[in-house]
Design a protein around this motif. Structure first.
Motif, mmCIF file in Angstrom:
data_model
loop_
_atom_site.group_PDB
_atom_site.id
_atom_site.type_symbol
_atom_site.label_atom_id
_atom_site.label_comp_id
_atom_site.label_asym_id
_atom_site.label_seq_id
_atom_site.Cartn_x
_atom_site.Cartn_y
_atom_site.Cartn_z
ATOM 1 N N PRO A 1 81.692 -57.620 -20.817
ATOM 2 C CA PRO A 1 81.469 -57.926 -19.396
ATOM 3 C C PRO A 1 82.323 -57.070 -18.465
ATOM 4 C CG PRO A 1 81.698 -59.944 -20.673
ATOM 5 C CD PRO A 1 82.090 -58.818 -21.571
ATOM 6 N N LYS A 2 83.572 -56.766 -18.855
ATOM 7 C CA LYS A 2 84.439 -55.973 -17.992
ATOM 8 C C LYS A 2 83.895 -54.554 -17.816
ATOM 9 C CE LYS A 2 88.704 -58.466 -19.149
ATOM 10 N NZ LYS A 2 90.071 -58.347 -19.728
ATOM 11 N N ALA A 3 83.392 -53.966 -18.913
ATOM 12 C CA ALA A 3 82.828 -52.620 -18.832
ATOM 13 C C ALA A 3 81.544 -52.619 -17.994
ATOM 14 C CB ALA A 3 82.560 -52.085 -20.229
ATOM 15 N N ILE A 4 80.712 -53.644 -18.175
ATOM 16 C CA ILE A 4 79.480 -53.742 -17.396
ATOM 17 C C ILE A 4 79.806 -53.893 -15.917
ATOM 18 C CG2 ILE A 4 77.443 -55.154 -16.942
ATOM 19 C CD1 ILE A 4 77.120 -53.580 -19.432
ATOM 20 N N ASP A 5 80.761 -54.750 -15.614
ATOM 21 C CA ASP A 5 81.136 -54.980 -14.212
ATOM 22 C C ASP A 5 81.675 -53.697 -13.575
ATOM 23 O OD1 ASP A 5 81.650 -56.887 -11.952
ATOM 24 O OD2 ASP A 5 83.717 -56.228 -12.321
ATOM 25 N N LYS A 6 82.352 -52.886 -14.362
ATOM 26 C CA LYS A 6 82.991 -51.674 -13.838
ATOM 27 C C LYS A 6 81.967 -50.602 -13.467
ATOM 28 C CE LYS A 6 87.123 -48.950 -14.726
ATOM 29 N NZ LYS A 6 88.242 -48.717 -15.676
ATOM 30 N N VAL A 7 80.866 -50.516 -14.229
ATOM 31 C CA VAL A 7 79.893 -49.455 -13.973
ATOM 32 C C VAL A 7 78.675 -49.938 -13.178
ATOM 33 C CG1 VAL A 7 80.589 -48.260 -16.055
ATOM 34 C CG2 VAL A 7 78.638 -49.820 -16.150
ATOM 35 N N LEU A 8 78.408 -51.235 -13.212
ATOM 36 C CA LEU A 8 77.161 -51.728 -12.624
ATOM 37 C C LEU A 8 77.101 -51.492 -11.120
ATOM 38 C CD1 LEU A 8 74.484 -53.098 -13.145
ATOM 39 C CD2 LEU A 8 75.610 -55.321 -12.898
ATOM 40 N N ASN B 1 89.635 -50.579 -27.851
ATOM 41 C CA ASN B 1 88.407 -50.396 -27.069
ATOM 42 C C ASN B 1 88.685 -50.628 -25.590
ATOM 43 O OD1 ASN B 1 85.553 -49.814 -27.162
ATOM 44 N ND2 ASN B 1 85.183 -51.939 -26.582
ATOM 45 N N LEU B 2 89.794 -50.041 -25.102
ATOM 46 C CA LEU B 2 90.183 -50.269 -23.714
ATOM 47 C C LEU B 2 89.307 -49.494 -22.729
ATOM 48 C CD1 LEU B 2 94.094 -50.180 -24.077
ATOM 49 C CD2 LEU B 2 92.582 -52.182 -23.932
ATOM 50 N N LEU B 3 88.872 -48.303 -23.120
ATOM 51 C CA LEU B 3 88.100 -47.445 -22.206
ATOM 52 C C LEU B 3 86.778 -47.029 -22.867
ATOM 53 C CD1 LEU B 3 91.032 -45.167 -20.989
ATOM 54 C CD2 LEU B 3 90.083 -47.170 -19.818
#
Length: 234
Positions: free
Chosen positions: A14-21, A46-48
């Motif tokens: 979710p954090k990665a999705i929120d960052k790019v969406l 898998n931080l980045l």
């Protein structure tokens, strides 16, 4: 921001999705729809993670930069893509995008379920684009081909077929061609008709008298009187 459920169905981070969406949404053109986002999941740290997003017009490669402070976006349109593929490995799957020109783009450590879904959506969009291009090419080719001229065309522009009635045509066969022509039938000479006898003087007078009466040059009384006079002298 609120993340749509369709981008979290395959256990995306979710954090990665929120960052790019949010940034991807601002980059979309008119009539462009974001269809799927796959998030890289490295086995150790898998931080980045990298992300791959698919729209109905192109694919986005999203790579974090400056320790996650910034994000690098690289897009490639369906026009420039030759094919897509994926290969399952021990840790996740490797997704490959081969452009028409240039080196393939390879992203590893994509979760297998996300890689399968990513491949399905990307393949459908690529196939749809190729079909549209094929249809457009056929339509363009049909416009270039000259129209065939009709065999016959009347003054109103309607095409008419030339129909030959074979029943009216003379039949020519080998037997008819070899048939000996018949001899002409001799013409029998007929004697001339006898000349009519000349009218006598009395008849000629009566005829002239009748003509005068028919033309209303004399009255009936005059006609009867003159007729009786001629007959008396006969």
């Amino acid at each position: 921001m609120m993340i749509p459920d369709k981008f979290l169905l395959d256990e995306q981070d979710p954090k990665a999705i929120d960052k790019v969406l949010g940034k991807l949404t601002d980059m979309l053109s008119s009539n462009e729809e974001l269809l799927y986002i796959a998030v890289q999941k490295k086995p150790a740290v898998n931080l980045l993670p990298d992300c791959i997003a698919v729209t109905n017009k192109r694919m986005f490669y999203c790579e974090p930069g400056n320790l996650g402070i910034t994000m690098n976006f690289k897009d490639i349109s369906w026009k420039s893509i030759h094919e897509v593929a994926f290969k399952e490995e021990l840790f996740g799957a490797k997704f490959t995008c081969t452009p028409v020109q240039g080196v393939p783009l390879v992203t590893d450590f994509i979760p297998k379920v996300q890689a399968r879904r990513l491949y399905q959506v990307a393949s459908e969009q690529l196939e749809f684009y190729k079909e549209q291009q094929l249809i457009a090419a056929r339509e363009a080719q049909s416009l270039k081909e000259p129209a065939k001229a009709p065999l016959f065309q009347d003054t109103e522009g309607f095409e008419e077929a030339i129909i030959v009635d074979h029943a009216e045509l003379p039949e020519t066969t080998a037997s008819s061609q070899m048939q000996t022509p018949e001899a002409p039938t001799p013409v029998t000479q007929q004697s001339p008709a006898p000349a009519p006898e000349p009218e006598d003087e009395t008849t000629l007078k009566l005829r002239k008298l009748k003509t005068l009466y028919d033309k209303q040059l004399i009255t009936l009384e005059e006609y009867e009187a003159k007729k009786a006079s001629i007959l008396d002298s006969f």
